[in-house]
Design an enzyme around this catalytic site. Sequence first.
Site, PDB file in Angstrom:
ATOM      1  CB  SER A  31       4.970   0.827  12.989  1.00  0.00           C
ATOM      2  OG  SER A  31       4.926  -0.530  12.585  1.00  0.00           O
ATOM      3  CE  LYS A  32       7.062   1.165   4.856  1.00  0.00           C
ATOM      4  NZ  LYS A  32       7.787   0.600   3.708  1.00  0.00           N
ATOM      5  NE  ARG A  33       5.643  -5.588  12.086  1.00  0.00           N
ATOM      6  CZ  ARG A  33       6.879  -5.163  12.221  1.00  0.00           C
ATOM      7  NH1 ARG A  33       7.100  -3.983  12.749  1.00  0.00           N
ATOM      8  NH2 ARG A  33       7.892  -5.902  11.814  1.00  0.00           N
ATOM      9  CE1 TYR A  86       1.155   0.740   4.337  1.00  0.00           C
ATOM     10  CE2 TYR A  86       0.637  -1.603   4.318  1.00  0.00           C
ATOM     11  CZ  TYR A  86       1.237  -0.503   4.916  1.00  0.00           C
ATOM     12  OH  TYR A  86       1.929  -0.669   6.093  1.00  0.00           O
TER      13      TYR A  86
END
Length: 510
Positions: free
Chosen positions: A280-282, A42
Site C-alpha cells: 500500500s502506498k499509504r 513520491y
Amino acid sequence: MFIFKSKPPLLRYICVYPKHNLCRTLKTVNPRVRFAPSPTGYLHLGGLRTALYNYLFAKSRGGAFVLRIEDTDQSRKVEGSVDALIQDLEWAGIECDEGPAKGGKYGPYVQSERLHIYQEQIKKLLDNGSAYKCFCTERRLNILRRDAIKSQKIPKYDNRCRNLSQEVIREKMKAGTPYCIRFKLSSDCLFFDDLIFGGIAYDVSINEGDPVLLKSDGYPTYHFANVVDDHLMGVTHVLRGVEWQISTTKHLLIYKAFGWTPPQFGHMPLIVNPDGTKLSKRHSDVRVEDYRNNGIYPLALVNYITLSGGGFDHVPGAGVRLKTMEELAKEFQIDKVSSHPSRLNPDLLEECNRLEIKRQLQDEELTKTIVTKVQKLVTEKYPEENLNISEDHVRNVLNWSTSRLTRIEELASSKFGFLWILPSNTVDVNKEVFEKLINTLEDISMKEFEQNCLKDHLKDFSTKNGIKFPVLMKMMRSALSGLNEGPGVAEMMQLLGKYQSLERIKAVMR
C-alpha cells in the site's frame, strides 16, 4: 493455453500461452528503454523496480535508458515531485542517458511540453479514419455509467459519435460544442509475446468502448501519448508493471492505425508483502525516500529488489551475495524474471544493508565517510556527555559491528551508549580486587585480548581470588559502562580494546 478467470469480468478474455525460450527472438542490439512515471508524488518501491530493470536491461546490452515525465493529468501533478523523483533515481545509482535534466535529441522529455506533437499526430488518425470527434457531454457519460452499473454490466462508452455525419459535425463545430477525440476500436483479437509472461491474446473491444485519445482541453490521454512518445523516441522495449498488460492490445491497435512497428513488451508482476497482500502506498515501507532516511544504503535496496523479482542466476542455499550495479547489469536476463508476484522478505533487506556496510568498510575513503557520520550521530545524541569518539575507537566499533548491526544509525542508540560515554568515577567497586585485576589484564597480550580468551582469564581470576564470577562481572560492567545491561563483559572489553578497558577500570579507582 491458460485463461484467466478472475474478476473483474474483463480479465476472462485474456489468453496466456506458456512462456517459451525468448532469448532466440529477443532483439538485443542497442535497445532503447524508458521509465515514464507520473509526477503525482513520491517514488515507491514498485516504481524503483521498474526503473531498475529497464536500466539493467539497457546497460546489459549497450543500450540507452530514457527518463520521460508523463504529466498529461495536470490535476494530479504534485509540485516538486519531478526533482524528488530524479534525486531518488540518482541516489539508487540509476542514471538516465536522456531526460528532462540531461536533454537529448528526442526531447522534450516532459509530456506537457509536447502538446504540439500530439496535435500533429492526432490529425493523422483523423485523416485516415482511425479516430473521430466525440461531442458527448460529461452528463451523458455519467448516465451511461450509472445505467450499466444498475444492469450489472461493464461501464463503457457506446460509440455514439463514431458514425456522426459530416454535416452534424460541422454544425457542432460551428456552434463551439466542446469535443474530445476517440479511437475506433476494432474487434481484432491481437496477440503479442510478453517477454515475461509469454504469449497473450485479448480482444479489447469486448469490454471497452472507443477510448479517448485527446481530451477536450487539448491534453492527450496516457494511452495516446504513451504510444506516440515511445515511437518518436525510438523505444525498442517497454518493461512496465503488469497493471498495464490489459492495455497493451489497445496500444497495439493504435500502433497499427499509425502504420508503426510496436516495441517488444514485458510486464513485471506485482511486488507484494511476505503474506501475499498488495503493498500500500499509504505505508511508509514503500517510499524510496523513507528507506534512504532510515539508514538503508542504495546498493542494499537495489539488491533487495532483485532478490525478490528474479532475472538473475541464484544458487539455492548459497546465501545472499551483494552485487554491484555493474555485476547486476552483466548478469541480468529478462527471460529469468519471474511472472509470479514478487514477495518481499524484510530480513533480506537487513542482510543486504549489513553486507553493504561491510563492503564500504573495505574501502578507505568510504570508511572515513562512515567514521565522520558516526561521530556526528553520537555527538548529536549525547551533546552533554564526556565522549570517546576518536577515529581509532570508531573504526574499532565499526569492525565489531559488521556482524551484528544492519544500520549505522543503531550505533547512536541508547543500547550502545556505553561505547561512547565514559563512565563516571562514582562507581562503587572493591578496590583491592580491581588492583589485582588491573595487573592481570596488563599481562594479557594484545593477541589474547579477544572475547573467548578474556572470558577464560576472568573466570580464572575469579577462582584464584575467591570472588564469585557473577559478582565480578557486575562490578566490571559498572566500571566499563556504568550500565546494568548490554553485551557481555568480555565482548565489551574486546570492543573497547585493551587500552581503553584498562583506562576505564583505573578511572573508577581514583
